[in-house]
Each structure stands twice: as C-alpha cells, then as structure tokens.
Design a protein around this motif. Sequence first.
Motif, PDB file in Angstrom:
ATOM      1  N   PRO A  79       0.804  -1.229   0.000  1.00  0.00           N
ATOM      2  CA  PRO A  79       0.000   0.000   0.000  1.00  0.00           C
ATOM      3  C   PRO A  79       0.836   1.278   0.000  1.00  0.00           C
ATOM      4  O   PRO A  79       0.458   2.266  -0.633  1.00  0.00           O
ATOM      5  CB  PRO A  79      -0.843  -0.115   1.267  1.00  0.00           C
ATOM      6  CG  PRO A  79      -0.216  -1.165   2.097  1.00  0.00           C
ATOM      7  CD  PRO A  79       0.551  -2.059   1.184  1.00  0.00           C
ATOM      8  N   ARG A  80       1.961   1.260   0.681  1.00  0.00           N
ATOM      9  CA  ARG A  80       2.815   2.458   0.703  1.00  0.00           C
ATOM     10  C   ARG A  80       3.383   2.742  -0.692  1.00  0.00           C
ATOM     11  O   ARG A  80       3.435   3.893  -1.125  1.00  0.00           O
ATOM     12  CB  ARG A  80       3.932   2.293   1.729  1.00  0.00           C
ATOM     13  CG  ARG A  80       3.439   2.404   3.163  1.00  0.00           C
ATOM     14  CD  ARG A  80       4.539   2.101   4.170  1.00  0.00           C
ATOM     15  NE  ARG A  80       4.063   2.257   5.521  1.00  0.00           N
ATOM     16  CZ  ARG A  80       3.383   1.328   6.200  1.00  0.00           C
ATOM     17  NH1 ARG A  80       3.109   0.160   5.642  1.00  0.00           N
ATOM     18  NH2 ARG A  80       2.989   1.559   7.431  1.00  0.00           N
ATOM     19  N   LYS A  81       3.796   1.687  -1.362  1.00  0.00           N
ATOM     20  CA  LYS A  81       4.318   1.873  -2.722  1.00  0.00           C
ATOM     21  C   LYS A  81       3.216   2.327  -3.668  1.00  0.00           C
ATOM     22  O   LYS A  81       3.453   3.133  -4.566  1.00  0.00           O
ATOM     23  CB  LYS A  81       4.967   0.582  -3.218  1.00  0.00           C
ATOM     24  CG  LYS A  81       6.277   0.296  -2.524  1.00  0.00           C
ATOM     25  CD  LYS A  81       6.919  -0.955  -3.047  1.00  0.00           C
ATOM     26  CE  LYS A  81       8.220  -1.241  -2.297  1.00  0.00           C
ATOM     27  NZ  LYS A  81       8.798  -2.528  -2.681  1.00  0.00           N
ATOM     28  N   ARG A  82       2.007   1.832  -3.466  1.00  0.00           N
ATOM     29  CA  ARG A  82       0.883   2.275  -4.296  1.00  0.00           C
ATOM     30  C   ARG A  82       0.618   3.763  -4.100  1.00  0.00           C
ATOM     31  O   ARG A  82       0.356   4.483  -5.062  1.00  0.00           O
ATOM     32  CB  ARG A  82      -0.381   1.481  -3.965  1.00  0.00           C
ATOM     33  CG  ARG A  82      -0.375   0.073  -4.513  1.00  0.00           C
ATOM     34  CD  ARG A  82      -1.638  -0.653  -4.142  1.00  0.00           C
ATOM     35  NE  ARG A  82      -1.700  -1.962  -4.775  1.00  0.00           N
ATOM     36  CZ  ARG A  82      -2.675  -2.838  -4.579  1.00  0.00           C
ATOM     37  NH1 ARG A  82      -3.675  -2.539  -3.759  1.00  0.00           N
ATOM     38  NH2 ARG A  82      -2.662  -3.994  -5.191  1.00  0.00           N
ATOM     39  N   LEU A  83       0.692   4.217  -2.856  1.00  0.00           N
ATOM     40  CA  LEU A  83       0.468   5.642  -2.584  1.00  0.00           C
ATOM     41  C   LEU A  83       1.579   6.497  -3.208  1.00  0.00           C
ATOM     42  O   LEU A  83       1.305   7.565  -3.760  1.00  0.00           O
ATOM     43  CB  LEU A  83       0.353   5.882  -1.074  1.00  0.00           C
ATOM     44  CG  LEU A  83      -0.905   5.282  -0.448  1.00  0.00           C
ATOM     45  CD1 LEU A  83      -0.799   5.281   1.079  1.00  0.00           C
ATOM     46  CD2 LEU A  83      -2.155   6.017  -0.903  1.00  0.00           C
ATOM     47  N   LEU A  84       2.795   6.002  -3.150  1.00  0.00           N
ATOM     48  CA  LEU A  84       3.897   6.721  -3.792  1.00  0.00           C
ATOM     49  C   LEU A  84       3.714   6.750  -5.313  1.00  0.00           C
ATOM     50  O   LEU A  84       3.995   7.769  -5.956  1.00  0.00           O
ATOM     51  CB  LEU A  84       5.242   6.083  -3.432  1.00  0.00           C
ATOM     52  CG  LEU A  84       5.714   6.304  -1.992  1.00  0.00           C
ATOM     53  CD1 LEU A  84       6.955   5.468  -1.700  1.00  0.00           C
ATOM     54  CD2 LEU A  84       5.983   7.779  -1.736  1.00  0.00           C
ATOM     55  N   LEU A  85       3.245   5.650  -5.884  1.00  0.00           N
ATOM     56  CA  LEU A  85       2.973   5.617  -7.332  1.00  0.00           C
ATOM     57  C   LEU A  85       1.899   6.629  -7.708  1.00  0.00           C
ATOM     58  O   LEU A  85       1.992   7.283  -8.754  1.00  0.00           O
ATOM     59  CB  LEU A  85       2.548   4.212  -7.771  1.00  0.00           C
ATOM     60  CG  LEU A  85       3.650   3.177  -7.917  1.00  0.00           C
ATOM     61  CD1 LEU A  85       3.050   1.782  -8.125  1.00  0.00           C
ATOM     62  CD2 LEU A  85       4.556   3.541  -9.090  1.00  0.00           C
ATOM     63  N   LEU A  86       0.871   6.747  -6.882  1.00  0.00           N
ATOM     64  CA  LEU A  86      -0.174   7.729  -7.148  1.00  0.00           C
ATOM     65  C   LEU A  86       0.427   9.134  -7.183  1.00  0.00           C
ATOM     66  O   LEU A  86       0.166   9.909  -8.121  1.00  0.00           O
ATOM     67  CB  LEU A  86      -1.273   7.657  -6.091  1.00  0.00           C
ATOM     68  CG  LEU A  86      -2.337   8.755  -6.179  1.00  0.00           C
ATOM     69  CD1 LEU A  86      -3.125   8.653  -7.486  1.00  0.00           C
ATOM     70  CD2 LEU A  86      -3.271   8.695  -4.971  1.00  0.00           C
ATOM     71  N   ILE A  87       1.227   9.460  -6.199  1.00  0.00           N
ATOM     72  CA  ILE A  87       1.843  10.792  -6.160  1.00  0.00           C
ATOM     73  C   ILE A  87       2.719  11.002  -7.394  1.00  0.00           C
ATOM     74  O   ILE A  87       2.663  12.056  -8.031  1.00  0.00           O
ATOM     75  CB  ILE A  87       2.628  11.002  -4.851  1.00  0.00           C
ATOM     76  CG1 ILE A  87       1.667  11.015  -3.661  1.00  0.00           C
ATOM     77  CG2 ILE A  87       3.447  12.296  -4.913  1.00  0.00           C
ATOM     78  CD1 ILE A  87       2.336  10.945  -2.304  1.00  0.00           C
ATOM     79  N   GLU A  88       3.500   9.977  -7.765  1.00  0.00           N
ATOM     80  CA  GLU A  88       4.343  10.084  -8.966  1.00  0.00           C
ATOM     81  C   GLU A  88       3.505  10.395 -10.200  1.00  0.00           C
ATOM     82  O   GLU A  88       3.873  11.233 -11.024  1.00  0.00           O
ATOM     83  CB  GLU A  88       5.107   8.781  -9.205  1.00  0.00           C
ATOM     84  CG  GLU A  88       6.296   8.577  -8.318  1.00  0.00           C
ATOM     85  CD  GLU A  88       6.966   7.229  -8.579  1.00  0.00           C
ATOM     86  OE1 GLU A  88       6.888   6.719  -9.719  1.00  0.00           O
ATOM     87  OE2 GLU A  88       7.566   6.694  -7.632  1.00  0.00           O
ATOM     88  N   LYS A  89       2.376   9.716 -10.336  1.00  0.00           N
ATOM     89  CA  LYS A  89       1.512   9.953 -11.495  1.00  0.00           C
ATOM     90  C   LYS A  89       0.927  11.361 -11.472  1.00  0.00           C
ATOM     91  O   LYS A  89       0.816  12.000 -12.511  1.00  0.00           O
ATOM     92  CB  LYS A  89       0.427   8.892 -11.572  1.00  0.00           C
ATOM     93  CG  LYS A  89       1.000   7.526 -11.932  1.00  0.00           C
ATOM     94  CD  LYS A  89      -0.048   6.551 -12.293  1.00  0.00           C
ATOM     95  CE  LYS A  89       0.552   5.239 -12.747  1.00  0.00           C
ATOM     96  NZ  LYS A  89       1.258   5.328 -14.035  1.00  0.00           N
ATOM     97  N   LEU A  90       0.558  11.841 -10.296  1.00  0.00           N
ATOM     98  CA  LEU A  90       0.026  13.198 -10.194  1.00  0.00           C
ATOM     99  C   LEU A  90       1.102  14.242 -10.505  1.00  0.00           C
ATOM    100  O   LEU A  90       0.812  15.279 -11.099  1.00  0.00           O
ATOM    101  CB  LEU A  90      -0.569  13.434  -8.803  1.00  0.00           C
ATOM    102  CG  LEU A  90      -1.771  12.568  -8.427  1.00  0.00           C
ATOM    103  CD1 LEU A  90      -2.211  12.858  -7.002  1.00  0.00           C
ATOM    104  CD2 LEU A  90      -2.920  12.741  -9.405  1.00  0.00           C
ATOM    105  N   ARG A 139      -5.046  -0.355   4.641  1.00  0.00           N
ATOM    106  CA  ARG A 139      -4.202  -1.553   4.517  1.00  0.00           C
ATOM    107  C   ARG A 139      -2.890  -1.407   5.284  1.00  0.00           C
ATOM    108  O   ARG A 139      -2.235  -2.410   5.582  1.00  0.00           O
ATOM    109  CB  ARG A 139      -3.935  -1.859   3.045  1.00  0.00           C
ATOM    110  CG  ARG A 139      -5.180  -2.319   2.302  1.00  0.00           C
ATOM    111  CD  ARG A 139      -4.916  -2.668   0.842  1.00  0.00           C
ATOM    112  NE  ARG A 139      -3.935  -3.737   0.753  1.00  0.00           N
ATOM    113  CZ  ARG A 139      -2.893  -3.736  -0.081  1.00  0.00           C
ATOM    114  NH1 ARG A 139      -2.694  -2.713  -0.903  1.00  0.00           N
ATOM    115  NH2 ARG A 139      -2.048  -4.744  -0.110  1.00  0.00           N
ATOM    116  N   THR A 140      -2.509  -0.170   5.611  1.00  0.00           N
ATOM    117  CA  THR A 140      -1.293   0.031   6.409  1.00  0.00           C
ATOM    118  C   THR A 140      -1.581  -0.078   7.897  1.00  0.00           C
ATOM    119  O   THR A 140      -0.683   0.000   8.715  1.00  0.00           O
ATOM    120  CB  THR A 140      -0.646   1.415   6.136  1.00  0.00           C
ATOM    121  OG1 THR A 140      -1.487   2.447   6.665  1.00  0.00           O
ATOM    122  CG2 THR A 140      -0.367   1.636   4.663  1.00  0.00           C
ATOM    123  N   GLY A 141      -2.870  -0.220   8.254  1.00  0.00           N
ATOM    124  CA  GLY A 141      -3.243  -0.358   9.653  1.00  0.00           C
ATOM    125  C   GLY A 141      -3.944   0.855  10.244  1.00  0.00           C
ATOM    126  O   GLY A 141      -4.340   0.838  11.407  1.00  0.00           O
TER     127      GLY A 141
END
Length: 190
Positions: A79-90, A139-141
């Motif tokens: 989930p952390r990597k997914r959130l970082l990917l979202l920021i990268e795309k933005l 998902r990170t808790g």
Amino acid sequence: MAKRNDKRDILVATAAGLFWRQGFTVTSLAHIATESGIPLGNIYYYFKTKAELARGVADIFVAETEDMLTEIVEADQDPRKRLLLLIEKLVHSLKSRVENGCPIALGIRDFRHESPEAAERAAEVFSLLIGFIGRELGRTGLRPSAALGTARNALAEWQGGIMLAHGLKDPTVLAESFRRMERLLVPTRG
C-alpha cells in the motif's frame, strides 16, 4: 475516413482541452468544430448540446482516473508503494496544472449550472481518489475514520497546491504540495 466513435472521441478530447484552457462558458460549439476540424453541423450528430459534451468530458475524467488507479494496483501490492505511485503519477501533470489549473475542479465548477450531471460525474474523480487513498491507508493499519480523514487532507493539499501554484504561476508551490502529500501518506519510520 474516421469512424463514428473516432469523431466522437476527437470532439470530446477537443472540448476537454478548450474547456480547460479557455473555460466552459466562453467555449462555443463553433470553437470546438474549428479546433477539431469537424464541421459544426456534424457535432450535432454526436452531441445535441454543449451540456451533453460536458458529460462526455466528465466521463473522460472518470475513465482516466479509473485506468490510472487500476495501473497502480496492478503495479505493486504494497500500500505504501501504491500511494507513492499515485503521487508520482500526479506529479507528471505538474506543468499543465500550473499553467491551467485543475481540469477536474474547473469542470465541476463550470459545468454545475449548465450541466449538473456533468459536474456530479466529474466530482466522482475526487471520490475515486479519496476512496483509493483511504483503502490503501487502511491496509497500512490506519483506522477507517483516520484513513478517510487523511485521504481527504491529501486531496485538499493537492488541489490547494494546484490553485496556489496556478495563481502565482510558480511550480515550486505545487512541488512542495507533493512533498507534503508524500509525508502525509507515507511517513518515514523513525
């Protein structure tokens, strides 16, 4: 010769660009015809009104967001990597957002009077992003209520950064917003 769907797609893409750069109110169907290279009379075959065209533009916003989120989910399980990917795309849209503002926010605002359905449809993008961020934070808790609040804060940071960067014509303002979003969504462990 272009197929029917190709012309429809060209009209919607052209309208999206013009609505974003010039504004919905001042953009006429004649502007869209000229810019797209499709005769004005032919536009009415696909869209009876500018409000219908706005709905097509809002549908693009939603489809592109859904595609982006699907790509992120398929790219990584963490989930952390997914959130970082979202920021990268933005971040990839930084330059155009500084130049023109956020097309989604502008669409929501501009479509509201003439095409409320299109405004509501465009607003679904923000709901999709908040939902995605909230689920990944969960998902990170993080507790569901805290995840939802953090997701909304992250989106507010992004939108506020766009508005301020656009107003000041300063890309560093939006770059700073992305760094704050990253710290908010993926804090470093200390």
